[in-house]
Structure formats: structure tokens, C-alpha cells
Design an enzyme around this catalytic site. Structure first.
Site, PDB file in Angstrom:
ATOM      1  N   ARG A 102      -2.329  -5.991  67.472  1.00  0.00           N
ATOM      2  CA  ARG A 102      -2.218  -4.689  66.795  1.00  0.00           C
ATOM      3  C   ARG A 102      -2.878  -3.666  67.709  1.00  0.00           C
ATOM      4  O   ARG A 102      -4.056  -3.789  68.054  1.00  0.00           O
ATOM      5  CB  ARG A 102      -2.931  -4.719  65.443  1.00  0.00           C
ATOM      6  CG  ARG A 102      -3.137  -3.337  64.850  1.00  0.00           C
ATOM      7  CD  ARG A 102      -3.633  -3.375  63.431  1.00  0.00           C
ATOM      8  NE  ARG A 102      -2.618  -3.854  62.526  1.00  0.00           N
ATOM      9  CZ  ARG A 102      -2.673  -3.713  61.188  1.00  0.00           C
ATOM     10  NH1 ARG A 102      -3.691  -3.099  60.632  1.00  0.00           N
ATOM     11  NH2 ARG A 102      -1.711  -4.179  60.422  1.00  0.00           N
ATOM     12  N   HIS A 129       6.090  -1.917  62.629  1.00  0.00           N
ATOM     13  CA  HIS A 129       5.293  -2.955  61.939  1.00  0.00           C
ATOM     14  C   HIS A 129       6.277  -4.022  61.403  1.00  0.00           C
ATOM     15  O   HIS A 129       6.495  -4.136  60.201  1.00  0.00           O
ATOM     16  CB  HIS A 129       4.495  -2.308  60.801  1.00  0.00           C
ATOM     17  CG  HIS A 129       3.381  -3.150  60.260  1.00  0.00           C
ATOM     18  ND1 HIS A 129       3.051  -4.392  60.779  1.00  0.00           N
ATOM     19  CD2 HIS A 129       2.493  -2.930  59.236  1.00  0.00           C
ATOM     20  CE1 HIS A 129       2.031  -4.883  60.111  1.00  0.00           C
ATOM     21  NE2 HIS A 129       1.672  -4.023  59.168  1.00  0.00           N
ATOM     22  N   GLN A 132       5.345  -6.679  58.513  1.00  0.00           N
ATOM     23  CA  GLN A 132       5.258  -6.088  57.183  1.00  0.00           C
ATOM     24  C   GLN A 132       6.634  -6.008  56.528  1.00  0.00           C
ATOM     25  O   GLN A 132       6.823  -6.395  55.374  1.00  0.00           O
ATOM     26  CB  GLN A 132       4.642  -4.681  57.286  1.00  0.00           C
ATOM     27  CG  GLN A 132       4.595  -3.939  55.964  1.00  0.00           C
ATOM     28  CD  GLN A 132       3.598  -4.544  54.993  1.00  0.00           C
ATOM     29  OE1 GLN A 132       2.446  -4.751  55.340  1.00  0.00           O
ATOM     30  NE2 GLN A 132       4.032  -4.846  53.777  1.00  0.00           N
ATOM     31  N   ASP A 217       3.798   4.738  51.903  1.00  0.00           N
ATOM     32  CA  ASP A 217       2.771   4.344  52.874  1.00  0.00           C
ATOM     33  C   ASP A 217       1.779   5.503  52.945  1.00  0.00           C
ATOM     34  O   ASP A 217       2.095   6.623  52.507  1.00  0.00           O
ATOM     35  CB  ASP A 217       3.468   4.115  54.243  1.00  0.00           C
ATOM     36  CG  ASP A 217       2.509   3.719  55.355  1.00  0.00           C
ATOM     37  OD1 ASP A 217       1.378   3.278  55.054  1.00  0.00           O
ATOM     38  OD2 ASP A 217       2.895   3.852  56.541  1.00  0.00           O
ATOM     39  N   CYS A 257       2.821  -0.990  51.545  1.00  0.00           N
ATOM     40  CA  CYS A 257       2.305  -1.964  52.514  1.00  0.00           C
ATOM     41  C   CYS A 257       0.810  -2.188  52.330  1.00  0.00           C
ATOM     42  O   CYS A 257       0.289  -3.230  52.713  1.00  0.00           O
ATOM     43  CB  CYS A 257       2.614  -1.496  53.933  1.00  0.00           C
ATOM     44  SG  CYS A 257       2.018   0.181  54.267  1.00  0.00           S
ATOM     45  N   ARG A 285       3.084 -11.661  53.066  1.00  0.00           N
ATOM     46  CA  ARG A 285       2.774 -11.545  54.500  1.00  0.00           C
ATOM     47  C   ARG A 285       2.440 -12.929  55.072  1.00  0.00           C
ATOM     48  O   ARG A 285       2.906 -13.300  56.148  1.00  0.00           O
ATOM     49  CB  ARG A 285       1.571 -10.602  54.725  1.00  0.00           C
ATOM     50  CG  ARG A 285       1.796  -9.152  54.316  1.00  0.00           C
ATOM     51  CD  ARG A 285       2.769  -8.457  55.239  1.00  0.00           C
ATOM     52  NE  ARG A 285       2.408  -8.576  56.632  1.00  0.00           N
ATOM     53  CZ  ARG A 285       1.513  -7.788  57.259  1.00  0.00           C
ATOM     54  NH1 ARG A 285       0.924  -6.806  56.598  1.00  0.00           N
ATOM     55  NH2 ARG A 285       1.236  -7.951  58.540  1.00  0.00           N
TER      56      ARG A 285
END
Ligand code: CP
Ligand code: NVA
Length: 302
Positions: A102, A129, A132, A217, A257, A285
Site C-alpha cells: 500500500r 484499490h 477492496q 467512500d 469500504c 476482504r
């Protein structure tokens, strides 16, 4: 999906189907079915930005697949003192069998993947991402039995989540409307790439018509903190609240998320309501990432 997962362009529709079958099996038979896909393998994990879900779910998932997760503190590595991405990739290739990363720059992750002999999994960059959105699509499939539903993404339409969701719509055949102000609209290139599955709409109420899922988000993504005041002002009409949810289909579900900021992108009357399926989404996830790693390592050992 042969070696790396850098964006959702790395996976095709057939692989997505296979991934979902494997995810469902890993989820229902957790603790008995994992096998030893990562036995004897050490997987590095670099997180240059904060993380709760991604870091913990990958660490647990690698362990459950029989591998050794190694958290690498970028601030304590020489890459943080100027060693190049390529040199780091070449050196790590002599030790480890995979890397979950990340960071800020998508280009850095792509360079690392090009230079490294091991698979690289994008655990979030400024632009994408993918892990996700695989979990989100799986969650939608669990609830609706199909991904061919209408989802509205509300808010920062140029964020890593919106970008990956657009690619996810194209991949899965989902109808996606990104509702955002012009200033935070998706790029014209990505809209063209993901048409006709993904489209943009400036009006939040109009976007909600016939929506089965509403996704939002944070308004201020990691790395964009300096723009906070402006974002709060411009994105305010796109807050997901009970009144706005009332414009969608009757059994509409809410996705996020996470982390969520109640009173900003989502109101507590949605986040904490029966419409919200965010914790199922977060759980997935783990299962979907275990399936991703199972498929990558099975493929490369052929
Ligand atoms: N959704 C997500 O990636 O959460 P974290 O930032 O906690 O990993
Ligand atoms: N867009 C958010 C996602 C967090 C999981 C961020 O980048 O901060």
C-alpha cells in the site's frame, strides 16, 4: 491474473467467476479447506499509508494459507532513505515470495512488479484499490445472487475506490452510476474504458433512481488532507443519508469500504441502519484475498 494484481485489468470475467467460487468455499469452510498454498513462502507487506482491514486481513489470510507474513516498515527500510524501487525489487526477489504493498504512487507499484520476480498485490494506491472492489463485488453477489445490479457510487468520483469500482463494473457486467460534482468526476479516459457499464451523473437524486446498492467512500482520501476544506464544501450535497436512500429501490443496501466518517460522506441513520452491509463487506476482504493468493500461487507454480 497470472502473477500480479495491480488493477482490476489484471483479471478477466472467467477468472472472476472462478475467484468467487473459491472465495465462497474458503468462507464456508474456513479452518478446514485452505490447504497449504503458501507453505514455505514468506510474503512481505509494506504499508506506507494507514490500514486496519487490509493489513489485518492479509496477515491473517497469509497465515491461514500456510505462509509467513512479514510486515516491512517502509520508514525503517532503505527505500525510505532513497534506495531505488528497482534495487529494492531486485534485492527482495532474492528473499521473499510475494509482496502486498500500500503506497501513494501506482507507477511505483507497477515498477516494483516489473522488476521483481515475485507476485505483487496492490493493497491501495492513490489511483486504485482492486482487493477492496473484489470483496465488494463478492458481497453484492452474496446478497443478490448476481453482480448484474445497479450500484450508485456517491461522492469523490475520482478516488481510488471509484476508479476501481468502474473497472469492477466493466469486469462484472454491473451497472454503475458515479454521482459526483464536476470537480471530482471520473476521468474521461476511464469513463470511455468502462462504458457502457459505468457512467457519470452530477445530480445525486437522479443517480439514485432504481439503485440496488449505494456505495460511498471518505471525502478526504489518505494523501489529500490539504484539500479537506474544499472537499467538505463541494461534496456536501452527496452525503448518503436516509432521505437520499429513500430515492432508491425499496430494498437498497449500503456499502462503504470503511473507515467511515459519520456526518460527512454518510449519516449515522444509514451507516447504523439495517440497510448497511458494511461489516459483511469488510469480512469478505479476508476470504476474497485468500482466494486471490490461492489463484496466483497455483498459477505461478504450474
Ligand atoms: N477499506 C480498507 O482498505 O480499509 P483499511 O484502510 O483499514 O485497510
Ligand atoms: N479512498 C480512501 C480509501 C480507504 C480505504 C483512501 O484512499 O483513503
Amino acid at each position: 491474473m497470472y502473477k500480479d494484481l495491480l488493477t482490476l485489468r489484471d483479471i478477466n470475467a472467467g477468472e472472476l467467476e472462478e475467484l468467487f467460487e473459491l472465495t465462497a468455499k474458503l468462507k464456508s469452510e474456513r479452518g478446514t479447506f485452505e490447504g497449504n498454498t503458501l507453505k514455505g513462502k514468506s510474503i512481505g507487506m509494506i504499508f506506507a499509508k494507514s490500514s486496519t482491514r487490509t493489513r489485518v486481513s492479509f496477515e491473517v489470510g497469509i497465515h491461514e494459507l500456510g505462509g509467513h507474513p512479514m510486515y516491512l516498515d517502509q520508514g525503517r527500510m532503505q527505500i525510505g532513505r532513497g534506495e531505488t524501487v528497482a534495487d529494492t525489487a531486485h534485492v527482495l526477489s532474492r528473499y521473499i515470495h510475494g509482496l502486498v504493498i500500500r503506497t501513494y504512487s501506482q507507477a511505483d507499484v507497477e515498477e516494483l512488479a516489473r522488476e521483481a520476480s515475485f507476485p505483487v498485490i496492490n493493497a491501495l494506491t492513490d489511483d486504485y484499490h482492486p482487493c477492496q472492489i473484489l470483496a465488494d463485488l463478492f458481497t453484492i453477489k452474496e446478497y443478490s445472487g448476481t453482480t448484474k445490479v445497479k450500484t450508485v457510487f456517491m461522492g469523490d468520483g475520482a478516488s481510488n475506490i471509484a476508479n476501481s469500482l468502474m473497472l469492477g463494473a466493466k469486469l462484472s457486467g454491473m451497472e454503475l452510476v458515479v454521482a459526483s460534482p464536476k470537480e471530482y468526476a471520473p476521468s474521461a479516459e476511464l469513463l470511455a474504458e468502462c462504458a457502457p457499464y459505468a457512467s457519470w451523473c452530477e445530480d445525486p437524486v437522479e443517480a439514485m433512481r432504481n439503485a440496488d446498492y449505494v456505495y460511498t467512500d471518505v471525502w478526504v482520501s489518505m494523501g489529500f488532507e490539504e484539500e479537506r476544506a474544499r472537499r467538505m464544501e463541494i461534496l456536501a450535497p452527496y452525503q448518503v443519508n436516509k432521505a437520499l436512500m429513500g430515492k432508491a429501490n425499496k430494498n437498497v443496501k449500503f456499502l462503504h469500504c470503511l473507515p467511515a466518517h459519520r456526518g460527512e460522506e454518510v449519516a449515522a441513520d444509514v451507516m447504523d441502519s439495517d440497510m448497511s452491509i458494511v461489516f459483511d463487506e469488510a469480512e469478505n476482504r479476508l476470504h476474497v484475498q485468500k482466494a486471490v493468493m490461492s489463484m496466483i500461487y497455483r498459477n505461478i507454480s504450474k
